[in-house]
Design an enzyme around this catalytic site. Sequence first.
Site, mmCIF file in Angstrom:
data_model
loop_
_atom_site.group_PDB
_atom_site.id
_atom_site.type_symbol
_atom_site.label_atom_id
_atom_site.label_comp_id
_atom_site.label_asym_id
_atom_site.label_seq_id
_atom_site.Cartn_x
_atom_site.Cartn_y
_atom_site.Cartn_z
ATOM 1 N N GLY A 1 -10.512 71.583 20.571
ATOM 2 C CA GLY A 1 -9.994 72.236 21.524
ATOM 3 C C GLY A 1 -10.303 71.546 23.008
ATOM 4 O O GLY A 1 -11.643 70.288 23.324
ATOM 5 N N GLY A 15 -12.691 70.890 25.244
ATOM 6 C CA GLY A 15 -13.337 70.446 25.524
ATOM 7 C C GLY A 15 -14.060 70.092 27.832
ATOM 8 O O GLY A 15 -14.986 70.326 27.782
ATOM 9 N N ARG A 16 -12.943 69.686 28.250
ATOM 10 C CA ARG A 16 -13.187 69.302 29.707
ATOM 11 C C ARG A 16 -12.143 70.000 30.225
ATOM 12 O O ARG A 16 -12.065 69.229 31.053
ATOM 13 C CB ARG A 16 -13.781 67.874 29.181
ATOM 14 C CG ARG A 16 -12.908 66.710 28.871
ATOM 15 C CD ARG A 16 -12.994 65.912 29.368
ATOM 16 N NE ARG A 16 -11.916 64.757 28.769
ATOM 17 C CZ ARG A 16 -11.982 63.352 29.420
ATOM 18 N NH1 ARG A 16 -12.665 63.067 29.958
ATOM 19 N NH2 ARG A 16 -11.299 62.159 28.679
ATOM 20 N N LYS A 20 -8.834 69.147 34.588
ATOM 21 C CA LYS A 20 -9.500 67.775 33.731
ATOM 22 C C LYS A 20 -10.237 67.653 34.485
ATOM 23 O O LYS A 20 -10.303 66.937 35.205
ATOM 24 C CB LYS A 20 -8.015 67.641 33.033
ATOM 25 C CG LYS A 20 -8.207 66.389 31.840
ATOM 26 C CD LYS A 20 -7.935 65.081 31.105
ATOM 27 C CE LYS A 20 -8.283 64.665 30.497
ATOM 28 N NZ LYS A 20 -7.026 63.428 30.023
ATOM 29 N N ASP A 22 -19.940 66.252 28.359
ATOM 30 C CA ASP A 22 -20.539 67.435 28.887
ATOM 31 C C ASP A 22 -19.429 67.697 30.383
ATOM 32 O O ASP A 22 -19.380 68.612 30.643
ATOM 33 C CB ASP A 22 -20.655 66.064 29.832
ATOM 34 C CG ASP A 22 -20.011 64.943 30.954
ATOM 35 O OD1 ASP A 22 -18.625 64.743 30.040
ATOM 36 O OD2 ASP A 22 -20.671 63.879 31.182
ATOM 37 N N GLY A 23 -18.401 68.153 29.734
ATOM 38 C CA GLY A 23 -17.068 68.674 29.872
ATOM 39 C C GLY A 23 -17.119 68.034 30.945
ATOM 40 O O GLY A 23 -15.478 68.717 31.987
ATOM 41 N N ARG A 57 0.208 71.681 20.575
ATOM 42 C CA ARG A 57 -0.132 70.742 20.509
ATOM 43 C C ARG A 57 0.211 69.976 19.136
ATOM 44 O O ARG A 57 0.785 71.845 18.559
ATOM 45 C CB ARG A 57 -1.180 69.861 20.442
ATOM 46 C CG ARG A 57 -1.818 69.690 21.849
ATOM 47 C CD ARG A 57 -3.165 69.843 21.882
ATOM 48 N NE ARG A 57 -3.709 69.873 23.421
ATOM 49 C CZ ARG A 57 -4.466 69.566 24.109
ATOM 50 N NH1 ARG A 57 -3.878 67.872 23.758
ATOM 51 N NH2 ARG A 57 -4.631 69.528 25.599
ATOM 52 N N ASP A 117 -3.527 65.776 18.397
ATOM 53 C CA ASP A 117 -3.963 66.516 19.116
ATOM 54 C C ASP A 117 -3.523 66.323 20.457
ATOM 55 O O ASP A 117 -3.444 66.800 21.502
ATOM 56 C CB ASP A 117 -5.443 67.031 19.421
ATOM 57 C CG ASP A 117 -6.314 65.785 19.543
ATOM 58 O OD1 ASP A 117 -6.456 64.782 18.516
ATOM 59 O OD2 ASP A 117 -7.133 65.316 20.671
ATOM 60 N N ASP A 149 -1.631 63.024 27.400
ATOM 61 C CA ASP A 149 -3.344 62.453 27.873
ATOM 62 C C ASP A 149 -2.615 61.014 27.868
ATOM 63 O O ASP A 149 -2.893 60.273 26.415
ATOM 64 C CB ASP A 149 -4.329 62.812 25.749
ATOM 65 C CG ASP A 149 -4.962 63.848 25.850
ATOM 66 O OD1 ASP A 149 -5.560 63.812 27.367
ATOM 67 O OD2 ASP A 149 -5.110 64.652 25.372
#
Length: 482
Positions: free
Chosen positions: A87, A89-90, A110, A122-123, A180, A249, A259
């Site tokens: 998911g 996460g950041r 992002k 830590d995002g 994705r 992903d 990505d």
Amino acid sequence: MTIGWHFKNTYSELSDTFREEIRPVPVNNPELVILNESLASELNLNFSDIDKDELSKIFSGNRLPNGSNSIAQAYAGHQFGHFTMLGDGRAVLIGEHTTKLNKKFDIQFKGSGKTAFSRNGDGRAALGPMLREYIISEAMNGLNIPTTRSLAVVKTGENIQRETTLQGAILTRVASSHIRVGTFQYIAARQKKEELKTLLDYTINRHYPEIKSSNNQALDLLNLLINRQCNLVVNWMRVGFIHGVMNTDNMTISGETIDYGPCAFMDTYDPKTVFSSIDQMGRYAYCNQPVITKWNLARFAECLVPLIDQDQDKAIKIATETINSFEKRYEEKWMNMMRDKLGLFGLDKKDKFLILDLLTWMHEKKADYTNTFCHLMDLSPKKDKLFDDNDFINWKKRWKERSSKNNDSPKKSLELMKNNNPLVIPRNYKVEEALEAAEQNDLSPLKKLLEILSKPYNEQKGITDFQSPSTSGEKYQTFCGT
Ligand code: AMP
Ligand code: MG
């Protein structure tokens, strides 16, 4: 004067299963580093009347545009072969901006703070990697390769802790969607057929409306994605791009490259090239990219099985046959791509030998991939004795003979080559130079590099500085977990 945002949030309208509603975590002292004005205008957005302070607030997520409704998307993925629930996460998706031509684009931050999917992270994101994604994604766009784009980068004014202390940053990513293979894997793992059907309908509506009335939408979607991903990876092979972390992903359903972590472009031709420090086994090496694409598509096919046919055995048989058509489709597209690079029209049964012999020569002689094709177009950045090699001269004779069978003019053949062989790629040391200067607040090398990379097929003033491979001889490495 308004910016021109026009948000619709169709993904946020899906149920809680698919996403978490969440706002970006505000940051201390945001400062705009770079804004992509040409992309803004493609999106019918106008930031010219907004002052820098306000832009910094907008692109840090401290001030959200009207009509946005931010979410973190749920997805899963096979990371280096191991299945994990992931998911955003950041990252948060602030909404889908609709252009005047009625095209929808996800606008995502992002590095925008923790979400329900952050696990131990830590995002946050660091300035270097976010600017790196900006450079490489915009370079890919210049190369005419489907990709997510980069609209802006801001520094957050906060430090983040990695191996060393780094400046925090947020990238604004633009994508035709962030769905994705891993999104399908997340939903499929829940084993609720109606949720899977919801995702399928959503995806078809958004990306493939041409199969809305098909009587086997899941199978059609699989076929379409195989074609899109084949095209994508063939394009990567064309320019020597190595994604570096082709987890499921990180594979989109739109067929866009996504990505930009440990990715890089190959200099010396070597099919086993890997840049990523964590890819010890070469799972995502240059030559393995088509193999992994097929593997990822097989994971996608598995998700779709319940929707392909009610009879599971029959569905598996159909899905398997479809996936097994990958090699043939890839081979055909790859051969045509290589013919384009060599300016060859029509088909000749010896084409494959001609192509493979060139690649073997390049590998043996450690020739630069990009510059070898520049040499063949008579557009070499500088004279290189390597091309006086007898084997190469003999190969060139065979190539000329084959070219003489083209059913088109030499002018057309050169044009074809020029449209397929970039004169310039993001050379790793040039990217590093630009990033190092940007870390010290000097953006001029970054802007110059972006300008050159926006027109990689054109002869440009000053381009030779960007064409030579690094001379340091050191193996370039890229890092994950940035
Ligand atoms: P990536 O390697 O960038 O594709 O990320 C893989 C997964 O790790 C995704 O779910 C990301 O959201 C998550 N992730 C990466 N970095 C961080 C971070 N600093 N904090 C939280 N989650 C992260
Ligand atoms: Mg990812």
